[in-house]
Design an enzyme around this catalytic site. Structure first.
Site, PDB file in Angstrom:
ATOM      1  N   ARG A  42      99.532  60.933 123.259  1.00 20.40           N
ATOM      2  CA  ARG A  42     100.520  60.302 122.594  1.00 20.40           C
ATOM      3  C   ARG A  42     100.430  58.544 122.977  1.00 20.40           C
ATOM      4  O   ARG A  42      99.966  58.101 123.962  1.00 20.40           O
ATOM      5  CB  ARG A  42     101.849  60.739 122.634  1.00 20.40           C
TER       6      ARG A  42
ATOM      7  N   ASP B  76     103.147  55.042 122.849  1.00 21.49           N
ATOM      8  CA  ASP B  76     104.452  54.700 122.480  1.00 21.49           C
ATOM      9  C   ASP B  76     104.588  53.835 121.273  1.00 21.49           C
ATOM     10  O   ASP B  76     103.763  52.985 120.670  1.00 21.49           O
ATOM     11  CB  ASP B  76     105.014  54.231 123.927  1.00 21.49           C
TER      12      ASP B  76
ATOM     13  N   TYR C  18      91.650  51.572 128.172  1.00 23.43           N
ATOM     14  CA  TYR C  18      92.667  50.746 127.544  1.00 23.43           C
ATOM     15  C   TYR C  18      92.505  49.429 127.731  1.00 23.43           C
ATOM     16  O   TYR C  18      92.040  48.838 128.688  1.00 23.43           O
ATOM     17  CB  TYR C  18      94.385  51.327 128.248  1.00 23.43           C
TER      18      TYR C  18
ATOM     19  N   ARG D 150     100.914  49.938 131.500  1.00 21.40           N
ATOM     20  CA  ARG D 150     101.828  48.699 131.206  1.00 21.40           C
ATOM     21  C   ARG D 150     102.655  48.859 132.552  1.00 21.40           C
ATOM     22  O   ARG D 150     102.877  47.611 132.895  1.00 21.40           O
ATOM     23  CB  ARG D 150     103.048  49.600 130.120  1.00 21.40           C
TER      24      ARG D 150
END
Lengths: 254, 254
Positions: free
Chosen positions: A51, A53, A111, A198
Site C-alpha cells: 500500500r 499512504d 523509492y 519517510r
C-alpha cells in the site's frame, strides 16, 4: 483464469491512500471499480506490491488480478484507462504465471523522495515534492546515509502502529542527487517497513540541517526505537518508483 | 503611496480563473485577501496584465497595487506568500513609478501551450498539458503558423463574447518545439484577444491532424469570423509565460 500484472502510475494527492477503506477515495477502489465495469459488474480483487499512504505517489506500482476474459496483454491498459480517473494510469499489462504475486514475489523495491529547495515553493511542484526552506548540508546527509546500507533491524525507522514482527530489511542503496533546485533521495531495498522511507528521509533532513550529528544515525539504528529517530517526512515527496521480481515482467521502459 | 508590481505564478487548476467573481475561488480574490491581511483589514485593489480563465496557469503574471506601507521590495514576496495558498506564489516584487500600469503599459506578452503526446496520458502532467492521442504533423502546423506572423485583425481567433472593438494585434512569434513527448507552442505578441491563443492552437491542431489544409489558415484569418476557425483548445495546457514592459521590472530570472 488468467493472471494479469499491471504497471500502475498515480498521483496520490487526491486519494486517501492506496488501500480500500470505508471513507475516502482510494486507488484500489478506483481500480476495482474499473475492473468491475470491464467484467460486467462482477467484483474482482486487486493485489498490490504494497500500500501507499495519503498523498504518496507511484511511478511504478505493480498489482495483479485474475480474470476469465481473454483480452491480450497490450489491450488491457487502454481498456482500463478508459474507465479510470486521470490521476491513475495503467502504463503496461503483462500476462503472468498463475502463482505470481505482486507482493510476495517482489525481490527489490525502489523509492524516491523529492525535496524542493526553494524558499517560496513552486506552484507546479507543490504536490510532488516536500518543500524545505532551511539550509541543508548534502555532504552530511550522504555521510550519515552510509550507516543504513546493509541488513539491519530497522525498528527505529518503522511507524509504531504496525503489526509486522520481523523488522529486518536490507538496504542496497541510499543516494542523494542534486538536480537544480531539488534533492532526490533514492532508496533501494529488499523491502520497506511502514513509513520507513519517510522516517529515514526525515531523520537525514534533521542531520542535514545540523539539528543532529552525522554519527547519531548509527546509534538510532542500533537502538531499535522509533521514538529516537527523526520526524516522518511528508507524503507528498514520496514516490514508489519501481518493484523488481526474479524475472522482468514489463518492457525496458519500466 | 507606493506602487508595487508583483511577478506572480499560479497553477490554475483549482481556480475559477483570475478575475474576482461572486462564486468560486479566484486568484485575484486570494491575492486581495492576502494584501488585506497585511494592511490590517483594509481593502486593496489589485490590477493585472490581463485575466486568465479557469484552469489556465501563469508562470509570469504581472500585477500591481498601491500601498501606504514602506516594506522594501525584497520583503513583499515572503510577506504575501505567508498569507497565500500554495497554488499562488509571489516570485518577486518591484517598486515601480506611480503611473505604472501592469495592463496598459505591457508592450509584449508571451504565452506557451503544452500538448502532451502520450496515448494514455501522464498522471503527473494531467493538469498542466492538453492530452492529444491522435497523430499530428508538426511540419504542417509550423507551415500554417507562418500565416499568423504580422499585424492583422484577429477576429477569427477571438471568442465571440467579448466587448473589445479593435481586434488588430501583432504576432511576433508562433513557434512549435518538440521536447520528448510534448509539443510546446510559443506565441509572442503585442497583445492577445479573449481566447486567442487557445483558438489558434486549436486550429493548428486540426491542421496537424489533417482535418484542415495548411492553406486554410490564411483564409480563416482573412474571414474575420470566429465560426470558421477551429475549436478552442482546453485551458489546462495554457501558460501566461511573460509580460514585457518598456523597461525591465524584475530580475534576469523573470
Amino acid at each position: 483464469m488468467t493472471r494479469v500484472a499491471l504497471w500502475v502510475a498515480y498521483e496520490g494527492t487526491n486519494f486517501s491512500g492506496y488501500q480500500t477503506q470505508p471513507n475516502g477515495r482510494t486507488i484500489q477502489d478506483e481500480m476495482e471499480k474499473a475492473l468491475s465495469r470491464i467484467h460486467k459488474g462482477a467484483k474482482l480483487r486487486i493485489h498490490s506490491s504494497g500500500r501507499t499512504d495519503t498523498s504518496v505517489h507511484a511511478r511504478g506500482q505493480v498489482v495483479h488480478f485474475d480474470t476469465t476474459l481473454t483480452i491480450p496483454a497490450e489491450r488491457w491498459p487502454k481498456a482500463l484507462n478508459a474507465c479510470l480517473p486521470a490521476d491513475i494510469r495503467i502504463m503496461e499489462a503483462s500476462i503472468v504465471a498463475d502463482d505470481f504475486h505482486s507482493r510476495y514475489h517482489a525481490v527489490k523495491k525502489e523509492y524516491r523522495y523529492r525535496v524542493l529547495l526553494r524558499p517560496d515553493g513552486d506552484v507546479f511542484r507543490r504536490n510532488v515534492t516536500h518543500l524545505v526552506s532551511y539550509e541543508l548540508s548534502i555532504a552530511k546527509m550522504k555521510k550519515a546515509a552510509e550507516a543504513l546500507i546493509g541488513t539491519y533491524d530497522f525498528s527505529s525507522f518503522c511507524a509504531a502502529n504496525t503489526s509486522v514482527v520481523d523488522k529486518v530489511r536490507t538496504l542496497y542503496e541510499v543516494s542523494i542527487d542534486y538536480d537544480r533546485d531539488e534533492l532526490i533521495f533514492t532508496l533501494v531495498g529488499s523491502g520497506f517497513l511502514y513509513n520507513m522511507v519517510r522516517i529515514i528521509v526525515g531523520t537525514l533532513l534533521e542531520i542535514g540541517a545540523g539539528k543532529r550529528d552525522v554519527e547519531e544515525l548509527a546509534n538510532i539504528l542500533a537502538a531499535k526505537d522509533r521514538t529516537i529517530a527523526g520526524k516522518t517526512a511528508p507524503g507528498s515527496g514520496l514516490f514508489l518508483w519501481k518493484v523488481s521480481y526474479e524475472s522482468e515482467i514489463f518492457s525496458d521502459s519500466y
